[in-house]
Design a protein around this motif. Structure first.
Motif, PDB file in Angstrom:
ATOM      1  N   PHE A 368       1.032  -1.483  -0.137  1.00 37.13           N
ATOM      2  CA  PHE A 368       0.400   0.183  -0.063  1.00 37.13           C
ATOM      3  C   PHE A 368       0.997   1.403   0.584  1.00 37.13           C
ATOM      4  O   PHE A 368       0.758   2.375   0.862  1.00 37.13           O
ATOM      5  CB  PHE A 368      -0.738   0.058   1.008  1.00 37.13           C
ATOM      6  CG  PHE A 368      -2.545   1.016   0.738  1.00 37.13           C
ATOM      7  CD1 PHE A 368      -3.532   0.052  -0.118  1.00 37.13           C
ATOM      8  CD2 PHE A 368      -2.863   1.775   1.467  1.00 37.13           C
ATOM      9  CE1 PHE A 368      -4.048   0.941  -0.100  1.00 37.13           C
ATOM     10  CE2 PHE A 368      -4.042   2.302   0.757  1.00 37.13           C
ATOM     11  CZ  PHE A 368      -4.397   1.992   0.196  1.00 37.13           C
ATOM     12  N   ALA A 369       1.659   1.331  -1.294  1.00 36.39           N
ATOM     13  CA  ALA A 369       2.583   1.830  -0.778  1.00 36.39           C
ATOM     14  C   ALA A 369       2.266   3.518  -1.960  1.00 36.39           C
ATOM     15  O   ALA A 369       1.513   3.250  -2.761  1.00 36.39           O
ATOM     16  CB  ALA A 369       4.345   1.841  -1.236  1.00 36.39           C
ATOM     17  N   HIS A 370       2.439   4.321  -1.634  1.00 34.44           N
ATOM     18  CA  HIS A 370       0.897   5.342  -2.265  1.00 34.44           C
ATOM     19  C   HIS A 370       2.259   7.091  -2.253  1.00 34.44           C
ATOM     20  O   HIS A 370       2.185   7.946  -1.957  1.00 34.44           O
ATOM     21  CB  HIS A 370      -0.544   5.880  -1.835  1.00 34.44           C
ATOM     22  CG  HIS A 370      -0.947   4.907  -2.519  1.00 34.44           C
ATOM     23  ND1 HIS A 370      -1.020   3.699  -1.884  1.00 34.44           N
ATOM     24  CD2 HIS A 370      -2.323   4.664  -3.841  1.00 34.44           C
ATOM     25  CE1 HIS A 370      -2.257   2.578  -2.144  1.00 34.44           C
ATOM     26  NE2 HIS A 370      -2.705   3.359  -3.507  1.00 34.44           N
ATOM     27  N   HIS A 371       2.291   7.658  -3.497  1.00 33.86           N
ATOM     28  CA  HIS A 371       1.737   9.103  -3.611  1.00 33.86           C
ATOM     29  C   HIS A 371       1.451   9.512  -4.878  1.00 33.86           C
ATOM     30  O   HIS A 371       2.083   9.504  -5.768  1.00 33.86           O
ATOM     31  CB  HIS A 371       3.354   9.674  -3.523  1.00 33.86           C
ATOM     32  CG  HIS A 371       4.335   9.858  -4.085  1.00 33.86           C
ATOM     33  ND1 HIS A 371       5.096   8.403  -4.951  1.00 33.86           N
ATOM     34  CD2 HIS A 371       4.326  10.890  -5.322  1.00 33.86           C
ATOM     35  CE1 HIS A 371       5.977   9.573  -6.098  1.00 33.86           C
ATOM     36  NE2 HIS A 371       5.272  10.892  -6.321  1.00 33.86           N
ATOM     37  N   ALA A 372       1.072  10.805  -4.717  1.00 29.80           N
ATOM     38  CA  ALA A 372       0.512  11.449  -5.599  1.00 29.80           C
ATOM     39  C   ALA A 372       1.012  12.898  -5.874  1.00 29.80           C
ATOM     40  O   ALA A 372       1.629  14.033  -5.133  1.00 29.80           O
ATOM     41  CB  ALA A 372      -1.531  12.182  -5.613  1.00 29.80           C
ATOM     42  N   GLN A 373       1.072  13.214  -7.819  1.00 29.23           N
ATOM     43  CA  GLN A 373       1.307  14.470  -7.793  1.00 29.23           C
ATOM     44  C   GLN A 373       0.796  15.133  -8.770  1.00 29.23           C
ATOM     45  O   GLN A 373       0.325  14.248  -9.272  1.00 29.23           O
ATOM     46  CB  GLN A 373       3.592  14.517  -8.331  1.00 29.23           C
ATOM     47  CG  GLN A 373       4.023  13.794  -9.453  1.00 29.23           C
ATOM     48  CD  GLN A 373       5.263  13.474  -9.217  1.00 29.23           C
ATOM     49  OE1 GLN A 373       5.957  12.613  -8.597  1.00 29.23           O
ATOM     50  NE2 GLN A 373       5.553  14.199 -10.258  1.00 29.23           N
ATOM     51  N   THR A 374       1.599  15.824  -9.470  1.00 35.15           N
ATOM     52  CA  THR A 374       1.483  16.548 -10.811  1.00 35.15           C
ATOM     53  C   THR A 374       2.675  16.245 -11.897  1.00 35.15           C
ATOM     54  O   THR A 374       3.988  16.718 -11.187  1.00 35.15           O
ATOM     55  CB  THR A 374       1.154  18.025 -10.724  1.00 35.15           C
ATOM     56  OG1 THR A 374      -0.324  18.077 -10.294  1.00 35.15           O
ATOM     57  CG2 THR A 374       0.585  18.662 -12.257  1.00 35.15           C
ATOM     58  N   VAL A 375       2.500  15.952 -12.371  1.00 34.59           N
ATOM     59  CA  VAL A 375       3.724  15.639 -14.192  1.00 34.59           C
ATOM     60  C   VAL A 375       4.111  17.318 -14.140  1.00 34.59           C
ATOM     61  O   VAL A 375       3.219  18.110 -15.309  1.00 34.59           O
ATOM     62  CB  VAL A 375       2.957  15.124 -15.635  1.00 34.59           C
ATOM     63  CG1 VAL A 375       4.286  15.238 -16.043  1.00 34.59           C
ATOM     64  CG2 VAL A 375       2.669  13.492 -14.733  1.00 34.59           C
ATOM     65  N   LYS A 376       5.242  17.264 -13.978  1.00 35.49           N
ATOM     66  CA  LYS A 376       5.853  18.886 -13.979  1.00 35.49           C
ATOM     67  C   LYS A 376       6.587  19.189 -15.486  1.00 35.49           C
ATOM     68  O   LYS A 376       6.811  20.470 -15.999  1.00 35.49           O
ATOM     69  CB  LYS A 376       6.688  19.661 -13.395  1.00 35.49           C
ATOM     70  CG  LYS A 376       5.711  19.859 -11.508  1.00 35.49           C
ATOM     71  CD  LYS A 376       6.986  20.034 -10.938  1.00 35.49           C
ATOM     72  CE  LYS A 376       6.564  20.112  -9.064  1.00 35.49           C
ATOM     73  NZ  LYS A 376       5.606  17.846  -8.810  1.00 35.49           N
TER      74      LYS A 376
END
Length: 415
Positions: A368-376
């Motif tokens: 359950f490893a997660h992280h969210a971001q925006t593609v820059k």
């Protein structure tokens, strides 16, 4: 005070292809079930050759997992020839058990492939402990319960038998009793009980009122959004993620996830969620709490609405697929991590669906490893800046906000 631990049930995931087998195990499944090139109910799945079975069994065993082969057709006379040879090849490939429903095929597996363990398929509609004990006395190791069994019935079974109990906990439901449906046979000339189901229950049907004067009047139903629509015979899908303690305490030995024909996105996500939840409960049942993130995660790969099936009573009309869905998936699977550079913070991804600069994405991996971001930013394999990655299997790289691991998956948030 030392934490109390309980018996850890097996999380059993579907694996329609060798790739899905590896992914299911990497994402936490304790066992997987696959199909061979005969005797299975998913003729259109990416079924395994004997060589692929052997390779899959080796991969699983090296990681402490098991492999079962579904060979659960309802056999006609022409299906019986060669069954013993098939089971011997399965046994010799190192598979841990076969899942069978037809008594003649069960007999063939037991007598002609000694040492091969046999599990009774859900197709055999086992719904009481007398039936479970019958199959135990016949030499079977495990019974996969009919989907129509309730949680209280499982508790009673457990009190009267020590055979292993396997129960479906997630995935598609069938309108036919334990999958015994002939709609496909009559409407599509494809035998659902020999691997050819056309899922006719998912179709939309006209319904007519036929008064005595012979003039038919079309009936339409009002969906949840108030609009008129046609009818189907389709059940919503099952999800028991909110009831893991009930399943464990009832004595279920294996929690089975449906979906050998579903995507690697589905397989990885559902195996990840259920293995995390089961581990959390079994390691410390006294302090266990349902994590809402687990539920949200399953909705990201849901195809239909979710329910608890027959576990807490007979399903009513709210458990049928009718009208606008109350909830929709929000993410699309867009890629898999090939590499991550700790110095440059660049992640290399093999694209599976179109994504690009400005998209909101989410990385997820085992445990359950997660992280969210925006593609820059985004670059192709020649290090040229691009705005989007539109080509299937295209290799691209971009700046990643946090470290990720090879094999992690990437989702893009749908707008």
């Amino acid at each position: 005070m030392q934490n109390i631990k309980v018996k850890h049930p097996e999380v059993l995931a579907p694996a329609g292809t060798p790739e899905k087998l590896r992914i299911a195990i990497d994402y936490g499944a304790d066992a997987v079930y696959i199909g061979g090139d005969a005797y299975g109910l998913r003729s259109r799945a990416g079924n395994f050759s004997f060589e692929e079975m052997a390779a899959g069994a080796q991969y699983a065993h090296e990681r402490g997992a098991k492999v079962y082969v579904a060979a659960n057709i309802v056999a006609h006379e022409q299906n019986l020839a060669g069954a013993g040879e098939f089971y011997r090849h399965v046994r010799d490939a190192g598979v841990d058990a076969v899942i069978v429903s037809d008594p003649s095929l069960i007999e063939a597996a037991i007598t002609e492939a000694p040492g091969l363990k046999v599990h009774l398929s859900t197709q055999a509609s086992a719904t009481n402990y007398e039936t479970l004990n019958f199959w135990k006395n016949e030499g079977l190791e495990r019974v996969v319960l009919a989907r129509e069994v309730g949680i209280d019935e499982i508790k009673e079974m457990r009190q009267h038998t020590d055979i292993q109990i396997e129960a479906f906990v997630h995935g598609a439901m069938c309108i036919g009793y334990s999958g015994r449906c002939v709609l496909s046979n009559h409407l599509s000339l494809r035998d659902a009980n020999r691997g050819g189901c056309a899922q006719n229950c998912r179709w939309k049907y006209d319904l007519f009122d036929m008064p005595e004067n012979g003039q038919k009047r079309e009936l339409m139903g009002h969906g949840p959004d108030g609009k008129l629509e046609k009818f189907s015979m389709s059940a919503v899908d099952m999800s028991m993620i909110e009831h893991i303690p009930d399943l464990v305490e009832a004595g279920v030995d294996s929690l089975k996830i449906e979906g050998r024909m579903k995507t690697i996105h589905y397989v990885s996500t559902v195996a990840n969620v259920y293995s995390t939840a089961v581990r959390s409960y079994c390691n410390d049942p006294e302090h266990y709490q349902l994590d809402p993130a687990w539920v949200d995660e399953l909705w990201k790969v849901a195809q239909r609405e979710l329910s608890t099936g027959f576990y807490y009573g007979v399903p009513d009309e709210n458990f049928q697929l009718f009208g606008k869905r109350r909830r929709m998936p929000h993410y699309a699977f867009v890629g898999q991590v090939l590499d991550y550079n700790d110095e440059t913070h660049q992640v290399t991804v093999q694209q599976r669906n179109n994504f690009g600069v400005g998209d909101a994405i989410e990385f997820y991996g085992p445990q359950f490893a997660h992280h969210a971001q925006t593609v820059k930013d985004l670059f192709d394999d020649e290090d040229q800046a691009i705005e989007r990655a539109p080509h299937a299997m295209q290799v691209v790289h971009f700046t990643c906000d946090q470290p990720v691991k090879k094999g992690d998956f990437v989702r893009a948030q749908e707008v």
